[in-house]
Design an enzyme around this catalytic site. Sequence first.
Site, PDB file in Angstrom:
ATOM      1  N   HIS A 234       0.849  -1.202   0.000  1.00 18.08           N
ATOM      2  CA  HIS A 234       0.000   0.000   0.000  1.00 18.08           C
ATOM      3  C   HIS A 234       0.883   1.251   0.000  1.00 18.08           C
ATOM      4  O   HIS A 234       0.624   2.204  -0.733  1.00 18.08           O
ATOM      5  CB  HIS A 234      -0.883   0.046   1.256  1.00 18.08           C
ATOM      6  CG  HIS A 234      -1.887  -1.064   1.362  1.00 18.08           C
ATOM      7  ND1 HIS A 234      -1.980  -1.885   2.461  1.00 18.08           N
ATOM      8  CD2 HIS A 234      -2.861  -1.480   0.511  1.00 18.08           C
ATOM      9  CE1 HIS A 234      -2.965  -2.752   2.298  1.00 18.08           C
ATOM     10  NE2 HIS A 234      -3.505  -2.543   1.109  1.00 18.08           N
TER      11      HIS A 234
ATOM     12  N   LYS B 268     -16.133  -7.017   5.914  1.00 17.79           N
ATOM     13  CA  LYS B 268     -14.878  -7.773   5.848  1.00 17.79           C
ATOM     14  C   LYS B 268     -14.413  -8.238   7.232  1.00 17.79           C
ATOM     15  O   LYS B 268     -13.370  -8.885   7.333  1.00 17.79           O
ATOM     16  CB  LYS B 268     -13.801  -6.888   5.209  1.00 17.79           C
ATOM     17  CG  LYS B 268     -13.290  -7.417   3.871  1.00 17.79           C
ATOM     18  CD  LYS B 268     -12.202  -6.551   3.302  1.00 17.79           C
ATOM     19  CE  LYS B 268     -11.279  -7.346   2.409  1.00 17.79           C
ATOM     20  NZ  LYS B 268     -10.242  -6.498   1.799  1.00 17.79           N
TER      21      LYS B 268
ATOM     22  N   ARG C 187      -2.343  -5.125  -8.781  1.00 16.23           N
ATOM     23  CA  ARG C 187      -1.180  -5.976  -8.515  1.00 16.23           C
ATOM     24  C   ARG C 187      -0.997  -7.036  -9.585  1.00 16.23           C
ATOM     25  O   ARG C 187       0.112  -7.427  -9.901  1.00 16.23           O
ATOM     26  CB  ARG C 187      -1.337  -6.664  -7.156  1.00 16.23           C
ATOM     27  CG  ARG C 187      -1.221  -5.742  -5.970  1.00 16.23           C
ATOM     28  CD  ARG C 187      -1.776  -6.378  -4.737  1.00 16.23           C
ATOM     29  NE  ARG C 187      -3.184  -6.707  -4.908  1.00 16.23           N
ATOM     30  CZ  ARG C 187      -3.912  -7.407  -4.070  1.00 16.23           C
ATOM     31  NH1 ARG C 187      -3.358  -7.900  -2.991  1.00 16.23           N
ATOM     32  NH2 ARG C 187      -5.189  -7.637  -4.299  1.00 16.23           N
TER      33      ARG C 187
ATOM     34  N   SER D 206      -3.065  -7.936   2.848  1.00 16.53           N
ATOM     35  CA  SER D 206      -3.156  -7.776   4.304  1.00 16.53           C
ATOM     36  C   SER D 206      -3.450  -9.118   4.970  1.00 16.53           C
ATOM     37  O   SER D 206      -2.917  -9.425   6.038  1.00 16.53           O
ATOM     38  CB  SER D 206      -4.239  -6.759   4.649  1.00 16.53           C
ATOM     39  OG  SER D 206      -3.891  -5.509   4.131  1.00 16.53           O
TER      40      SER D 206
HETATM   41  N1  COA Z   1      -0.298  -3.843  -1.814  1.00 21.29           N
HETATM   42  C1  COA Z   1      -0.635  -4.786  -0.952  1.00 21.29           C
HETATM   43  N2  COA Z   1      -1.892  -5.233  -0.797  1.00 21.29           N
HETATM   44  C2  COA Z   1      -2.831  -4.670  -1.567  1.00 21.29           C
HETATM   45  C3  COA Z   1      -2.544  -3.685  -2.512  1.00 21.29           C
HETATM   46  C4  COA Z   1      -1.198  -3.263  -2.617  1.00 21.29           C
HETATM   47  N3  COA Z   1      -0.820  -2.344  -3.484  1.00 21.29           N
HETATM   48  N4  COA Z   1      -3.684  -3.346  -3.115  1.00 21.29           N
HETATM   49  C5  COA Z   1      -4.644  -4.107  -2.590  1.00 21.29           C
HETATM   50  N5  COA Z   1      -4.124  -4.897  -1.642  1.00 21.29           N
HETATM   51  C6  COA Z   1      -4.819  -5.925  -0.854  1.00 21.29           C
HETATM   52  C7  COA Z   1      -5.533  -5.373   0.328  1.00 21.29           C
HETATM   53  O1  COA Z   1      -4.723  -5.348   1.486  1.00 21.29           O
HETATM   54  C8  COA Z   1      -6.660  -6.356   0.481  1.00 21.29           C
HETATM   55  O2  COA Z   1      -6.183  -7.504   1.130  1.00 21.29           O
HETATM   56  P1  COA Z   1      -7.141  -8.374   2.007  1.00 21.29           P
HETATM   57  O3  COA Z   1      -8.294  -8.793   1.139  1.00 21.29           O
HETATM   58  O4  COA Z   1      -6.259  -9.464   2.384  1.00 21.29           O
HETATM   59  O5  COA Z   1      -7.582  -7.502   3.144  1.00 21.29           O
HETATM   60  C9  COA Z   1      -6.977  -6.781  -0.929  1.00 21.29           C
HETATM   61  O6  COA Z   1      -5.827  -6.506  -1.662  1.00 21.29           O
HETATM   62  C10 COA Z   1      -8.134  -6.070  -1.513  1.00 21.29           C
HETATM   63  O7  COA Z   1      -7.935  -4.729  -1.260  1.00 21.29           O
HETATM   64  P2  COA Z   1      -8.793  -3.623  -1.895  1.00 21.29           P
HETATM   65  O8  COA Z   1      -9.043  -3.945  -3.310  1.00 21.29           O
HETATM   66  O9  COA Z   1      -8.171  -2.321  -1.565  1.00 21.29           O
HETATM   67  O10 COA Z   1     -10.183  -3.790  -1.229  1.00 21.29           O
HETATM   68  P3  COA Z   1     -10.601  -3.378   0.148  1.00 21.29           P
HETATM   69  O11 COA Z   1     -11.605  -4.375   0.543  1.00 21.29           O
HETATM   70  O12 COA Z   1      -9.509  -3.196   1.113  1.00 21.29           O
HETATM   71  O13 COA Z   1     -11.285  -1.951  -0.107  1.00 21.29           O
HETATM   72  C11 COA Z   1     -12.996  -0.419  -0.872  1.00 21.29           C
HETATM   73  C12 COA Z   1     -12.349  -1.794  -1.008  1.00 21.29           C
HETATM   74  C13 COA Z   1     -12.898   0.108   0.560  1.00 21.29           C
HETATM   75  C14 COA Z   1     -12.301   0.548  -1.771  1.00 21.29           C
HETATM   76  C15 COA Z   1     -14.458  -0.592  -1.298  1.00 21.29           C
HETATM   77  O14 COA Z   1     -15.020  -1.649  -0.565  1.00 21.29           O
HETATM   78  C16 COA Z   1     -15.277   0.668  -1.042  1.00 21.29           C
HETATM   79  O15 COA Z   1     -15.223   1.595  -1.814  1.00 21.29           O
HETATM   80  N6  COA Z   1     -16.054   0.673   0.043  1.00 21.29           N
HETATM   81  C17 COA Z   1     -16.922   1.805   0.398  1.00 21.29           C
HETATM   82  C18 COA Z   1     -18.382   1.483   0.091  1.00 21.29           C
HETATM   83  C19 COA Z   1     -18.708   1.772  -1.346  1.00 21.29           C
HETATM   84  O16 COA Z   1     -18.584   2.881  -1.819  1.00 21.29           O
HETATM   85  N7  COA Z   1     -19.194   0.745  -2.030  1.00 21.29           N
HETATM   86  C20 COA Z   1     -19.628   0.863  -3.398  1.00 21.29           C
HETATM   87  C21 COA Z   1     -18.459   0.736  -4.347  1.00 21.29           C
HETATM   88  S1  COA Z   1     -19.001   0.921  -6.013  1.00 21.29           S
END
Ligand code: COA
Length: 160
Positions: free
Chosen positions: A19, A43, A92, A130
């Site tokens: 991140h 989550k 990624r 994560s």
């Molecule tokens: N390096 C390391 N890990 C990474 C990464 C990076 N560059 N990019 C993503 N990841 C990992 C994250 O740690 C996460 O791991 P985990 O599943 O083991 O926890 C996984 O990849 C997915 O991450 P991400 O794609 O960022 O999803 P998220 O669940 O953490 O976040 C939101 C998603 C918060 C952006 C999305 O749910 C959201 O917008 N929520 C708000 C509600 C909303 O508006 N909903 C409607 C959307 S249209």
Amino acid sequence: MKNNKAIYPGTFDPITNGHIDIIERAASLFDQVIVAVAQNAAKNPVFELETRVELAQQALNHLKHVQVIGFSGLLIDFAVAHHANIIIRGLRAVSDFEYEFQLAGMNRKLNPQIESIFLTPSEHYTYLSSTLVREIAAFNGDVSPFAPSCVVEALRSLKS
Ligand code: COA
């Protein structure tokens, strides 16, 4: 890309070096970057929202124009409330693409003024998540190559 305010959203449970890699790249492109830490109750995060925000703040202390803020509700509403016009997401691997494409499409439908931009991390972070970091720590593995020291410490104290 001057005068743009970018948001980098995620659950950050916890923030990892992958991140941070993306955030440093975003910080070199945009005047202001907000790291938006989602409540994301669906989550079932291991760390409370407040702790996830604090850990991200400590890990990003070296980036002066990066702010960390927690939020619940729709990302697009958070973006409007903070006058941001860009959503940054990390890609990624190809497997990330389908979900990201759907998210970007839906966010554009909800608010066409806000653009999604994708950055790729350094190749040695492409396998990082994560969940994997938490799992390695739970089995006493060394997570120091994958997470900042404050997170390594926080993961250690989860077990005590
Ligand atoms: N390096 C390391 N890990 C990474 C990464 C990076 N560059 N990019 C993503 N990841 C990992 C994250 O740690 C996460 O791991 P985990 O599943 O083991 O926890 C996984 O990849 C997915 O991450 P991400 O794609 O960022 O999803 P998220 O669940 O953490 O976040 C939101 C998603 C918060 C952006 C999305 O749910 C959201 O917008 N929520 C708000 C509600 C909303 O508006 N909903 C409607 C959307 S249209």
